[in-house]
Design a protein around this motif. Sequence first.
Motif, PDB file in Angstrom:
ATOM      1  N   LEU A 223       0.828  -1.197   0.000  1.00  0.00           N
ATOM      2  CA  LEU A 223       0.000   0.000   0.000  1.00  0.00           C
ATOM      3  C   LEU A 223       0.866   1.252   0.000  1.00  0.00           C
ATOM      4  CD1 LEU A 223      -2.827   1.367   0.311  1.00  0.00           C
ATOM      5  CD2 LEU A 223      -2.434   1.267   2.789  1.00  0.00           C
ATOM      6  N   TYR A 224       1.896   1.269   0.831  1.00  0.00           N
ATOM      7  CA  TYR A 224       2.795   2.427   0.876  1.00  0.00           C
ATOM      8  C   TYR A 224       3.615   2.534  -0.399  1.00  0.00           C
ATOM      9  CZ  TYR A 224       1.746   4.099   5.550  1.00  0.00           C
ATOM     10  OH  TYR A 224       1.114   4.669   6.627  1.00  0.00           O
ATOM     11  N   ARG A 226       2.701   1.794  -3.264  1.00  0.00           N
ATOM     12  CA  ARG A 226       1.785   2.281  -4.292  1.00  0.00           C
ATOM     13  C   ARG A 226       1.212   3.657  -3.953  1.00  0.00           C
ATOM     14  NH1 ARG A 226       4.200  -0.597  -6.916  1.00  0.00           N
ATOM     15  NH2 ARG A 226       3.592  -2.553  -7.915  1.00  0.00           N
ATOM     16  N   GLY A 228      -0.453   4.737  -1.394  1.00  0.00           N
ATOM     17  CA  GLY A 228      -1.735   4.792  -0.715  1.00  0.00           C
ATOM     18  C   GLY A 228      -2.887   4.249  -1.527  1.00  0.00           C
ATOM     19  N   GLU A 229      -2.626   3.765  -2.738  1.00  0.00           N
ATOM     20  CA  GLU A 229      -3.685   3.193  -3.568  1.00  0.00           C
ATOM     21  C   GLU A 229      -3.661   1.667  -3.489  1.00  0.00           C
ATOM     22  OE1 GLU A 229      -3.854   4.416  -7.605  1.00  0.00           O
ATOM     23  OE2 GLU A 229      -4.379   6.492  -7.121  1.00  0.00           O
ATOM     24  N   TRP A 230      -4.859   1.077  -3.611  1.00  0.00           N
ATOM     25  CA  TRP A 230      -4.976  -0.385  -3.597  1.00  0.00           C
ATOM     26  C   TRP A 230      -6.031  -0.791  -4.618  1.00  0.00           C
ATOM     27  CZ3 TRP A 230      -1.963  -3.901  -1.271  1.00  0.00           C
ATOM     28  CH2 TRP A 230      -2.381  -5.237  -1.252  1.00  0.00           C
ATOM     29  N   GLU A 231      -5.595  -1.509  -5.623  1.00  0.00           N
ATOM     30  CA  GLU A 231      -6.487  -1.998  -6.681  1.00  0.00           C
ATOM     31  C   GLU A 231      -7.344  -0.875  -7.238  1.00  0.00           C
ATOM     32  OE1 GLU A 231      -8.601  -5.261  -4.914  1.00  0.00           O
ATOM     33  OE2 GLU A 231      -6.872  -6.620  -5.084  1.00  0.00           O
ATOM     34  N   GLY A 232      -6.699   0.260  -7.492  1.00  0.00           N
ATOM     35  CA  GLY A 232      -7.378   1.395  -8.110  1.00  0.00           C
ATOM     36  C   GLY A 232      -8.153   2.276  -7.162  1.00  0.00           C
ATOM     37  N   GLU A 233      -8.193   1.939  -5.895  1.00  0.00           N
ATOM     38  CA  GLU A 233      -8.916   2.734  -4.908  1.00  0.00           C
ATOM     39  C   GLU A 233      -7.940   3.399  -3.955  1.00  0.00           C
ATOM     40  OE1 GLU A 233     -12.170   2.124  -1.265  1.00  0.00           O
ATOM     41  OE2 GLU A 233     -11.517   0.413  -2.460  1.00  0.00           O
ATOM     42  N   ARG A 234      -8.166   4.693  -3.703  1.00  0.00           N
ATOM     43  CA  ARG A 234      -7.285   5.389  -2.761  1.00  0.00           C
ATOM     44  C   ARG A 234      -7.749   5.124  -1.340  1.00  0.00           C
ATOM     45  NH1 ARG A 234      -3.194   7.965  -2.382  1.00  0.00           N
ATOM     46  NH2 ARG A 234      -2.963   8.130  -4.653  1.00  0.00           N
ATOM     47  N   LEU A 235      -6.892   4.487  -0.570  1.00  0.00           N
ATOM     48  CA  LEU A 235      -7.194   4.211   0.834  1.00  0.00           C
ATOM     49  C   LEU A 235      -6.540   5.211   1.764  1.00  0.00           C
ATOM     50  CD1 LEU A 235      -6.776   0.317   0.978  1.00  0.00           C
ATOM     51  CD2 LEU A 235      -8.816   1.650   0.421  1.00  0.00           C
ATOM     52  N   ASP A 238      -1.901  10.244  -0.609  1.00  0.00           N
ATOM     53  CA  ASP A 238      -0.507  10.141  -1.018  1.00  0.00           C
ATOM     54  C   ASP A 238       0.366  11.119  -0.247  1.00  0.00           C
ATOM     55  OD1 ASP A 238      -1.528  12.415  -2.198  1.00  0.00           O
ATOM     56  OD2 ASP A 238      -0.846  11.927  -4.223  1.00  0.00           O
TER      57      ASP A 238
END
Length: 436
Positions: A223-224, A226, A228-235, A238
Amino acid sequence: MSAHPLPTSTPAAEGVDARGVHAFLDAVEGAPDIEPHSLMILRHGRLIASGWWAPYTAERPHLLYSLSKSFTSTAAGLAAAEGLLDLDAPVISYFPEFEAEITDPGSRAMLVRHVASMASGHLEETLERAFGPDPEEPVRGFLRLPPDRAPGTVFAYNQPATYTLAAIVQRVTGQSLTEYLRPRLFDPLGIGEAAWLQVPAGRDLGFSGLFAATDAIARLGLLYLRGGEWEGERLLPDSWVAEATRLWIPTEEAMAGGSGPDWRRGYGLQFWMSRHGYRGDGAYGQFCLVLPEHDVVIATTADTERMQAVLDAVWEHLLPAFGDAPLTGRGDEDAALERRLSRLALPPLAAKPAPLADPGSWSGAEFTPEGGVCADQPTLTGVTVAEDGSGGWGLSLAERTSRLDLGFDGAGWRVHTGPEAPVPTAVSGAGRTRTP
């Protein structure tokens, strides 16, 4: 283990030389003072190597020690994104009930960003002084300790600083860290079982105490990596990822005495800077290594006091294995590595039970600590050993208020779970007696 497996690939397809992974395994397995428990390597977002040294398994949660801090940091980032937490707010502003008694100017000047970056102004660990006098509210005990320097000017690895950050998050969200992270981080990432020790009851410890599988470490690192994104979703924003993983405070002076070079590269917001990339880390070899320049995440669990030796083995053997392009003609090497990783095991006790000259002589043999107290296990009151009738041995450990019944047979690891062992317990052992 997660219900949503990480995408997989082969080392060669992702430009990783399997020989480097073999060399790393040789290094940690060949060191008598390193007990490896697990390894996961992700390249370009794909799992290319993973293994667990039996009796450890992929699905079993592991105590992460201070690697828990990086999950606390993530909770703080989420709370900040929701407008619940302000890094530039004074810590005391979140605990107005302490206003009257916290009069030291340094304590009152301490900001949330200072406790998040281990820059509270104290020059040393304050755990015992903060928790001892006030175990029901350690934050108050911490704020009663005047900083030695102006907050923000000096680093000290200080557990109550993280505890205070965690307490703030739990206060503004009205939930424990585990409850808060479940829908925002754990579930979206596909992280399964996770539990946190609490002090006092109802408040997750924050600086340590998180139990989670190695897979959870790898997913947090990805996650870090990337942003803060996961499978196209911002969790995670950034901006938080960038802030948490940059140098906030130098550590060279504070960590000069005995710590390795990877502890003298500086500290972020509950993340360490490394000679390569950055990391979350916990005592005894729990690592989440993020190497943006190689698009790599490495997750490890272990039991060793030589944590720098583990990192040295990563830099010496794994780092050179990360190439720029896929490798061809490496199918046999990749297959050999996969076989080795599937067979990892800690060596059980080598001895085998010897037949008893008089089996009945050991039936129910009982032992008590010499002098009545065992210094290493002060709650232990007695041990009973007996043959179990099937060629193995039964071992009962009695404590003041409980009893643990285990067994071993000299053939390898025996893992006990269920009512007789609420916490999974692995036993390797053998009984040997002398004939008259």
